[in-house]
Write an enzyme that holds these catalytic residues in place. Structure first.
Site, PDB file in Angstrom:
ATOM      1  N   CYS A   8       0.405   3.047   3.627  1.00  0.00           N
ATOM      2  CA  CYS A   8       0.911   2.527   4.902  1.00  0.00           C
ATOM      3  C   CYS A   8       1.948   1.420   4.754  1.00  0.00           C
ATOM      4  O   CYS A   8       2.440   0.908   5.758  1.00  0.00           O
ATOM      5  CB  CYS A   8      -0.258   2.012   5.746  1.00  0.00           C
ATOM      6  SG  CYS A   8      -1.038   0.523   5.079  1.00  0.00           S
ATOM      7  N   CYS A  52      -8.679  -4.720 -10.228  1.00  0.00           N
ATOM      8  CA  CYS A  52      -8.224  -3.599 -11.044  1.00  0.00           C
ATOM      9  C   CYS A  52      -7.754  -2.510 -10.075  1.00  0.00           C
ATOM     10  O   CYS A  52      -8.568  -1.876  -9.403  1.00  0.00           O
ATOM     11  CB  CYS A  52      -9.385  -3.120 -11.916  1.00  0.00           C
ATOM     12  SG  CYS A  52      -8.942  -1.807 -13.055  1.00  0.00           S
ATOM     13  N   CYS A  62      -5.049   0.529   6.449  1.00  0.00           N
ATOM     14  CA  CYS A  62      -5.270   1.985   6.532  1.00  0.00           C
ATOM     15  C   CYS A  62      -6.575   2.446   5.897  1.00  0.00           C
ATOM     16  O   CYS A  62      -6.917   3.623   5.982  1.00  0.00           O
ATOM     17  CB  CYS A  62      -4.094   2.746   5.924  1.00  0.00           C
ATOM     18  SG  CYS A  62      -3.988   2.671   4.127  1.00  0.00           S
ATOM     19  N   CYS A  99      -7.252  -1.178   1.348  1.00  0.00           N
ATOM     20  CA  CYS A  99      -6.233  -1.715   2.241  1.00  0.00           C
ATOM     21  C   CYS A  99      -6.866  -1.922   3.618  1.00  0.00           C
ATOM     22  O   CYS A  99      -7.453  -0.992   4.177  1.00  0.00           O
ATOM     23  CB  CYS A  99      -5.061  -0.742   2.333  1.00  0.00           C
ATOM     24  SG  CYS A  99      -3.824  -1.196   3.566  1.00  0.00           S
ATOM     25  N   CYS A 110       0.847  -1.192   0.000  1.00  0.00           N
ATOM     26  CA  CYS A 110       0.000   0.000   0.000  1.00  0.00           C
ATOM     27  C   CYS A 110       0.886   1.247   0.000  1.00  0.00           C
ATOM     28  O   CYS A 110       1.809   1.361   0.812  1.00  0.00           O
ATOM     29  CB  CYS A 110      -0.897  -0.009   1.234  1.00  0.00           C
ATOM     30  SG  CYS A 110      -1.928   1.471   1.397  1.00  0.00           S
TER      31      CYS A 110
END
Length: 130
Positions: free
Chosen positions: A48, A119, A96, A93, A45
């Site tokens: 984070c 996607c 976060c 995510c 991510c």
């Protein structure tokens, strides 16, 4: 879940990262750095740094954004997204809450064991070589 405030996110992220990760935006197709990226490693991510996908889960879809057939177990949350006059599955995510993109099913990709395509906006990701 990460307790970073929106003001802290604005400082930490670029304007486009903030728009996509925090405001559920979308980068333009075929503009992201990971669309045609196939090195061996882990995609994390951009907000984070939590691990989200492995390079073994990535495939060439031709859609203009990085495509994955699955994620690292427990890395994502899924939500129904009824924006733009359609029903889609948004992926975020789990650590976060950052918006990553959407999941599409039933498109007939032979590279996907369950005919599912994640996607993902390149700007939502970072890459770490193995």
């Amino acid at each position: 879940m990460n307790n970073t405030s929106e003001d802290e996110w604005r400082v930490k992220l670029s304007p486009l990262q903030f728009k996509v990760l925090r405001e559920k935006g979308t980068e333009r197709a075929f503009t992201g750095e990971y669309d045609k990226h196939f090195d061996s490693g882990v995609y994390t991510c951009a907000g984070c740094d939590a691990p989200l996908y492995t390079s073994q889960q990535k495939f060439k879809s031709g859609c203009g954004w990085p495509a994955f057939f699955d994620a690292i177990p427990g890395a994502l949350t899924r939500h129904e997204d009824n924006s733009h006059g359609m029903t889609r599955v948004e992926i975020c995510c789990k650590n976060c809450g950052g918006h990553l993109g959407h999941v599409f099913k039933g498109e007939g990709y032979k590279h996907t064991p369950d005919d599912e395509r994640h996607c993902v906006n390149s700007i939502s990701l970072k890459f770490r070589n193995e």
